[in-house]
Design an enzyme around this catalytic site. Structure first.
Site, PDB file in Angstrom:
ATOM      1  N   ASP A  46       0.841  -1.196   0.000  1.00 38.63           N
ATOM      2  CA  ASP A  46       0.000   0.000   0.000  1.00 38.63           C
ATOM      3  C   ASP A  46       0.874   1.243   0.000  1.00 38.63           C
ATOM      4  O   ASP A  46       1.665   1.458   0.917  1.00 38.63           O
ATOM      5  CB  ASP A  46      -0.898  -0.002   1.245  1.00 38.63           C
ATOM      6  CG  ASP A  46      -1.788   1.230   1.325  1.00 38.63           C
ATOM      7  OD1 ASP A  46      -2.963   1.132   0.930  1.00 38.63           O
ATOM      8  OD2 ASP A  46      -1.308   2.288   1.782  1.00 38.63           O
ATOM      9  N   TYR A  51       3.265   9.787  -0.462  1.00 36.67           N
ATOM     10  CA  TYR A  51       4.371   9.102   0.211  1.00 36.67           C
ATOM     11  C   TYR A  51       5.692   9.299  -0.535  1.00 36.67           C
ATOM     12  O   TYR A  51       6.755   9.113   0.045  1.00 36.67           O
ATOM     13  CB  TYR A  51       4.105   7.601   0.335  1.00 36.67           C
ATOM     14  CG  TYR A  51       2.881   7.220   1.125  1.00 36.67           C
ATOM     15  CD1 TYR A  51       2.156   8.150   1.870  1.00 36.67           C
ATOM     16  CD2 TYR A  51       2.430   5.903   1.123  1.00 36.67           C
ATOM     17  CE1 TYR A  51       1.023   7.791   2.570  1.00 36.67           C
ATOM     18  CE2 TYR A  51       1.299   5.527   1.825  1.00 36.67           C
ATOM     19  CZ  TYR A  51       0.598   6.474   2.538  1.00 36.67           C
ATOM     20  OH  TYR A  51      -0.530   6.103   3.237  1.00 36.67           O
ATOM     21  N   LYS A  73      -2.932   5.948  -3.957  1.00 35.17           N
ATOM     22  CA  LYS A  73      -4.004   6.882  -3.598  1.00 35.17           C
ATOM     23  C   LYS A  73      -3.788   8.248  -4.246  1.00 35.17           C
ATOM     24  O   LYS A  73      -2.654   8.716  -4.372  1.00 35.17           O
ATOM     25  CB  LYS A  73      -4.070   7.055  -2.077  1.00 35.17           C
ATOM     26  CG  LYS A  73      -4.061   5.763  -1.290  1.00 35.17           C
ATOM     27  CD  LYS A  73      -4.062   6.019   0.204  1.00 35.17           C
ATOM     28  CE  LYS A  73      -3.703   4.777   0.973  1.00 35.17           C
ATOM     29  NZ  LYS A  73      -2.255   4.449   0.898  1.00 35.17           N
ATOM     30  N   HIS A 106      -7.644   9.611  -1.295  1.00 38.78           N
ATOM     31  CA  HIS A 106      -6.937   9.555  -0.013  1.00 38.78           C
ATOM     32  C   HIS A 106      -7.725  10.218   1.133  1.00 38.78           C
ATOM     33  O   HIS A 106      -7.794   9.684   2.227  1.00 38.78           O
ATOM     34  CB  HIS A 106      -5.562  10.214  -0.169  1.00 38.78           C
ATOM     35  CG  HIS A 106      -4.547   9.706   0.789  1.00 38.78           C
ATOM     36  ND1 HIS A 106      -3.201   9.635   0.493  1.00 38.78           N
ATOM     37  CD2 HIS A 106      -4.655   9.230   2.050  1.00 38.78           C
ATOM     38  CE1 HIS A 106      -2.533   9.145   1.526  1.00 38.78           C
ATOM     39  NE2 HIS A 106      -3.393   8.907   2.489  1.00 38.78           N
ATOM     40  N   LEU A 188      -1.561  -0.465  14.657  1.00 39.23           N
ATOM     41  CA  LEU A 188      -0.963  -0.584  15.999  1.00 39.23           C
ATOM     42  C   LEU A 188      -1.107   0.713  16.794  1.00 39.23           C
ATOM     43  O   LEU A 188      -0.565   0.831  17.892  1.00 39.23           O
ATOM     44  CB  LEU A 188       0.512  -0.966  15.887  1.00 39.23           C
ATOM     45  CG  LEU A 188       0.782  -2.333  15.241  1.00 39.23           C
ATOM     46  CD1 LEU A 188       2.270  -2.532  15.023  1.00 39.23           C
ATOM     47  CD2 LEU A 188       0.202  -3.450  16.092  1.00 39.23           C
ATOM     48  N   ILE A 226      -2.393  -2.949   7.101  1.00 43.72           N
ATOM     49  CA  ILE A 226      -1.205  -2.551   6.327  1.00 43.72           C
ATOM     50  C   ILE A 226      -0.161  -1.965   7.283  1.00 43.72           C
ATOM     51  O   ILE A 226       0.225  -0.799   7.159  1.00 43.72           O
ATOM     52  CB  ILE A 226      -1.565  -1.554   5.216  1.00 43.72           C
ATOM     53  CG1 ILE A 226      -2.485  -0.430   5.745  1.00 43.72           C
ATOM     54  CG2 ILE A 226      -2.236  -2.267   4.046  1.00 43.72           C
ATOM     55  CD1 ILE A 226      -2.676   0.711   4.761  1.00 43.72           C
ATOM     56  N   LYS A 228       3.209  -0.759   8.892  1.00 43.11           N
ATOM     57  CA  LYS A 228       4.462  -0.321   8.283  1.00 43.11           C
ATOM     58  C   LYS A 228       5.601  -0.527   9.270  1.00 43.11           C
ATOM     59  O   LYS A 228       5.409  -0.503  10.487  1.00 43.11           O
ATOM     60  CB  LYS A 228       4.387   1.152   7.879  1.00 43.11           C
ATOM     61  CG  LYS A 228       4.404   2.129   9.045  1.00 43.11           C
ATOM     62  CD  LYS A 228       4.406   3.567   8.554  1.00 43.11           C
ATOM     63  CE  LYS A 228       4.478   4.562   9.707  1.00 43.11           C
ATOM     64  NZ  LYS A 228       5.786   4.539  10.397  1.00 43.11           N
ATOM     65  N   ARG A 234      10.688  -6.861  12.572  1.00 47.86           N
ATOM     66  CA  ARG A 234       9.264  -6.582  12.781  1.00 47.86           C
ATOM     67  C   ARG A 234       8.449  -6.880  11.526  1.00 47.86           C
ATOM     68  O   ARG A 234       7.271  -7.229  11.609  1.00 47.86           O
ATOM     69  CB  ARG A 234       9.071  -5.139  13.238  1.00 47.86           C
ATOM     70  CG  ARG A 234       9.471  -4.917  14.700  1.00 47.86           C
ATOM     71  CD  ARG A 234       8.961  -3.597  15.221  1.00 47.86           C
ATOM     72  NE  ARG A 234       9.630  -2.467  14.595  1.00 47.86           N
ATOM     73  CZ  ARG A 234      10.794  -1.949  15.006  1.00 47.86           C
ATOM     74  NH1 ARG A 234      11.421  -2.496  16.040  1.00 47.86           N
ATOM     75  NH2 ARG A 234      11.320  -0.905  14.406  1.00 47.86           N
ATOM     76  N   ASN A 238       5.233  -9.098  11.965  1.00 50.48           N
ATOM     77  CA  ASN A 238       3.911  -8.586  11.613  1.00 50.48           C
ATOM     78  C   ASN A 238       3.150  -9.515  10.673  1.00 50.48           C
ATOM     79  O   ASN A 238       1.922  -9.411  10.558  1.00 50.48           O
ATOM     80  CB  ASN A 238       4.030  -7.209  10.951  1.00 50.48           C
ATOM     81  CG  ASN A 238       4.446  -6.129  11.911  1.00 50.48           C
ATOM     82  OD1 ASN A 238       4.414  -6.301  13.124  1.00 50.48           O
ATOM     83  ND2 ASN A 238       4.854  -4.991  11.378  1.00 50.48           N
TER      84      ASN A 238
END
Length: 269
Positions: A46, A51, A73, A106, A188, A226, A228, A234, A238
């Site tokens: 994603d 970004y 997006k 978005h 999270l 999703i 990150k 991690r 995840n």
């Protein structure tokens, strides 16, 4: 066989339930992180125009001979039919892929009152075969109702801030009633509840990390995630969510973490 649970979308396509989010991953790290995630079994990535790493996402995906579900997006400066179509073309060119799986608005930007027109542009792109699925991000119930009422087209997904402190029950219920998949961003909660005693107790009971418990909580609710990370360790953690499950007592305990002030990020941009 790679573990990759999927959810069915209302347009006939399906999407992986676990994906890699690349928000705030620097351009010079993105391609390697994407290929590392694919090697671990991730089948979704994603990204977004804002970004600044769409090109690198495309590089990472092309580096592996796997079918990867890619989402990007449209940013806030590209609302309106013409601007939206050009933004799509620009993103598609940067990604350099044969197709795009999912394209999202978005943010709704209600102050400009162009999100319905923008949504119509995405419908056109889908009908032209330029993108497989279309959806939105950060839309409210009222905004979703307006899209549906004025165009007759239900978004395939709504990607929203969602975590145990901010479970978004009303919005998720609306999604289920209208067959809209929910994608949780910041699943999270920026780590704000990783040290919570409730999470710690559930994690100890299952022999898992707090992050794995929270991510599994999303999956138990039928949500897509999703998460990150820039950490290889991690990244693997995840994704390792398939060989345990939370029971009703676990879910009830985690439900107590919901707070009226649980939202972390601004409601609109």
């Amino acid at each position: 066989m790679t573990y990759s649970p999927t959810v069915q979308l209302n347009d006939g396509y399906s999407m992986p339930q676990i994906g890699l989010g690349v928000y705030q991953i620097p351009e010079n790290e993105t391609a390697e992180m994407v290929t590392r995630a694919i090697d671990l079994g991730y089948r979704a990535v994603d990204t977004a125009t804002i970004y600044g790493n769409e090109r690198e996402v495309g590089e990472g995906v092309r580096a592996r001979d796997e079918t990867i579900f890619v989402t990007t997006k449209l940013w806030n400066d590209a609302h309106g039919r013409g601007a939206a179509r050009q933004a799509f073309e620009d993103s598609f060119a940067r990604l350099g892929l044969d197709w795009l799986d999912l394209y999202l608005i978005h943010w709704p930007q209600p102050q400009h009152d162009l999100y319905v027109e923008t949504w119509r542009a995405l419908i056109e792109l889908r009908e032209e075969g330029r993108v497989r699925s279309i959806g939105v991000s950060n839309f409210t119930v009222a905004q979703l109702r307006r899209l549906i009422d004025e165009t007759g087209v239900v978004p395939a997904v709504n990607q929203i801030e969602l975590h145990p402190a901010f479970p978004q029950d009303e919005l998720v219920d609306f999604h289920r009633e209208h067959d809209i998949a929910t994608i949780s961003w910041s699943p999270l909660g920026r780590g704000a509840i990783l040290d919570d005693p409730v999470i710690a107790q559930v994690a100890a009971r299952h022999g898992r990390s707090p992050a794995q418990i929270i991510l599994r909580w999303h999956l138990e609710r039928g949500l897509c995630i999703i998460p990150k990370t820039r950490s290889p360790e991690r990244l693997a953690e995840n994704f390792a969510l398939h060989d345990f499950a939370l029971d009703s007592d676990d879910m009830a305990s985690i439900a107590t973490l919901a707070r009226a002030d649980g939202r972390i990020f601004a409601e609109s941009m």
